[in-house]
Design an enzyme around this catalytic site. Structure first.
Site, PDB file in Angstrom:
ATOM      1  N   ASP A  27      -0.174  -5.485   9.349  1.00  0.00           N
ATOM      2  CA  ASP A  27      -1.223  -4.517   9.012  1.00  0.00           C
ATOM      3  C   ASP A  27      -2.501  -5.323   8.774  1.00  0.00           C
ATOM      4  OD1 ASP A  27      -2.866  -2.546   8.075  1.00  0.00           O
ATOM      5  OD2 ASP A  27      -1.540  -1.852   6.472  1.00  0.00           O
ATOM      6  N   ALA A  49      -6.124  -4.671   8.167  1.00  0.00           N
ATOM      7  CA  ALA A  49      -7.167  -3.678   7.880  1.00  0.00           C
ATOM      8  C   ALA A  49      -8.432  -4.297   7.297  1.00  0.00           C
ATOM      9  CB  ALA A  49      -6.615  -2.624   6.916  1.00  0.00           C
ATOM     10  N   LYS A 106     -13.083  -0.847   7.443  1.00  0.00           N
ATOM     11  CA  LYS A 106     -13.746  -1.666   6.438  1.00  0.00           C
ATOM     12  C   LYS A 106     -14.728  -2.638   7.083  1.00  0.00           C
ATOM     13  CE  LYS A 106     -10.110   0.080   4.347  1.00  0.00           C
ATOM     14  NZ  LYS A 106      -9.817   0.843   3.175  1.00  0.00           N
ATOM     15  N   TRP A 131       0.864  -1.183   0.000  1.00  0.00           N
ATOM     16  CA  TRP A 131       0.000   0.000   0.000  1.00  0.00           C
ATOM     17  C   TRP A 131       0.906   1.241   0.000  1.00  0.00           C
ATOM     18  CZ3 TRP A 131      -2.299   2.685   4.734  1.00  0.00           C
ATOM     19  CH2 TRP A 131      -3.349   3.537   4.357  1.00  0.00           C
TER      20      TRP A 131
HETATM   21  C1  LMR Z   1      -7.168   2.046  -0.296  1.00  0.00           C
HETATM   22  O1  LMR Z   1      -6.079   1.507  -0.430  1.00  0.00           O
HETATM   23  O2  LMR Z   1      -7.856   2.430  -1.258  1.00  0.00           O
HETATM   24  C2  LMR Z   1      -7.722   2.247   1.084  1.00  0.00           C
HETATM   25  O3  LMR Z   1      -6.891   1.682   2.026  1.00  0.00           O
HETATM   26  C3  LMR Z   1      -8.075   3.647   1.391  1.00  0.00           C
HETATM   27  C4  LMR Z   1      -6.905   4.574   1.475  1.00  0.00           C
HETATM   28  O4  LMR Z   1      -6.830   5.339   2.436  1.00  0.00           O
HETATM   29  O5  LMR Z   1      -6.047   4.573   0.586  1.00  0.00           O
END
Ligand code: LMR
Length: 395
Positions: free
Chosen positions: A211, A213, A246, A130
């Protein structure tokens, strides 16, 4: 003083979500930001959340600050949800928990703790990961190494390469793992592979930082936690950043928790004290509303059962969309999209080039990230045919 600051480009995910919202094409398809959307394209409020909120509004008598570590019912409930009823770490009181502003706040608090304990720690992140992991953990001063993870040719985890790279992680390093529903690729480790990583952590002494989420959006609350729980059973020190964005739909309420699994109770208490000092330095105290709602849900058998049912329906719908999308894409393109059905959670890469993703945006108002990461939960009965036709057209 301020006028020398330049305008910065929008965030790669939030900017695209905004561009999609601004697109006048009524057929536009938003597969950008990771929020769950129902058949109507709305991100719904869980019934359990609504009920908890009504009760909270009726009973709330103060808006005074929360205790710095957060709401006790929330902390207890989240520890149980993440680590499981049978967790020996919980039984031994070796876990410290601090409520945080969302999973992001929890990641940042975890990074602060790592920096305090080992200023030279390297954080090993999956390739890809991410994108927000870099500023969240890097702004504390930690440096990064990457380990190979996703193999675009097989659309799965290249586990041999991951293990090969992580052989270089040593005591004093941190390995960042996605607990389930990998963001951005959706390809998860098997339980057996989690076991191998746990063994490496034991042998080599690195600290897993998980992580977490998307618990509940892959296969279910318990199944999605199996890898994390295995690591916690075997490795004496683990950091976890968990989020209710989420799985309770509490996105805007910024509801998360940093958990520190430690060698003993005294160490867990020491880490909580460190985390509170770090939080005071950054945002002082966590926001109350979301955690009070989650705490109410997790301490009420009825509300928890209702929430679990709603989450399960969400999870099943995502998995139904995965198989539906696979079918439509294969029908339209004649290519193999079986990986979409094998992957978990909200995200998958479609395997398109950035140019193809751009064409989809420009010519069809179909919005996904440049990497071709899609939010599967943005697909619905009204847009699935249009989407599959558009993707097949740019292939
Ligand atoms: C995403 O990856 O789209 C989500 O985790 C929301 C974000 O804050 O980026």
């Amino acid at each position: 003083m301020l006028d020398k600051l330049e305008r910065l480009p929008a965030d790669s995910i939030l900017g695209l979500a905004a561009a999609c919202r601004a697109d006048p094409n009524p057929s536009r398809v938003d597969l950008t930001i990771g929020i769950y959307m129902d058949e109507q394209g709305l991100c719904p409020v869980f019934d359990a959340v609504r009920q908890a909120q009504q009760a909270l509004v009726a009973e709330e008598v103060t808006k005074a600050y929360m205790p710095p570590a957060g709401d006790e019912a929330f902390i207890q409930g989240m520890q149980r949800l993440v680590l499981g009823d049978g967790s020996s770490a919980l039984r031994d009181k070796r876990v410290g928990g601090v409520q945080a502003p969302g999973g992001c706040g929890a990641l940042r608090i975890g990074a602060e703790i790592v920096r305090a304990a080992a200023p030279d720690a390297r954080v090993w992140v999956s390739d890809p990961t991410w994108p927000v992991h870099f500023p969240l953990l890097g702004s504390v001063g930690l440096t990064f190494e990457t380990y190979r993870y996703y193999d675009p040719s097989s659309h799965g985890v290249d586990f041999d390469a991951m293990v090969e790279d992580l052989k270089q992680a040593v005591s004093g390093d941190v390995v960042l793992l996605h607990g389930c529903c990998h963001n951005p690729c959706g390809a998860d480790l098997s339980l057996q592979q989690w076991g191998v990583i746990a063994g490496m952590a034991q042998q080599q002494g690195f600290t897993p930082f998980i992580d977490f989420a998307y618990q509940g959006l892959g296969d279910g609350l318990e199944q999605d936690a199996a890898g994390l729980r295995l690591v916690v059973e075997r490795v004496p020190e683990v950091i976890i950043a968990a989020s209710c964005s989420k799985n309770m739909g509490l996105y805007r309420e910024r509801t998360g928790i940093a958990l520190f699994v430690c060698r003993d109770e005294a160490n867990a208490q020491a880490l909580v004290s460190q985390a509170l000092v770090a939080a005071r330095r950054i945002y002082s105290m966590p926001p109350a509303h979301g955690a009070l709602l989650a705490g109410r849900i997790l301490r009420s058998e009825t509300l928890e059962a209702s929430w679990r049912g709603e989450l399960e329906a969400m999870c099943q719908r995502i998995n139904g969309l995965r198989s539906g999308l696979r079918q439509k894409l294969e029908d339209r393109s004649g290519r193999d999209f079986g990986f979409i059905q094998r992957e978990k959670g909200m995200f998958s890469f479609l395997g398109l080039s950035p140019e193809q993703a751009l064409r989809l945006r420009r010519e069809y108002s179909v919005y996904m990230l440049d990497s071709s990461r899609i939010n599967v939960a943005g697909v619905n009965a009204r847009n699935i045919d249009y989407l599959a036709t558009a993707v097949a057209a740019v292939l």
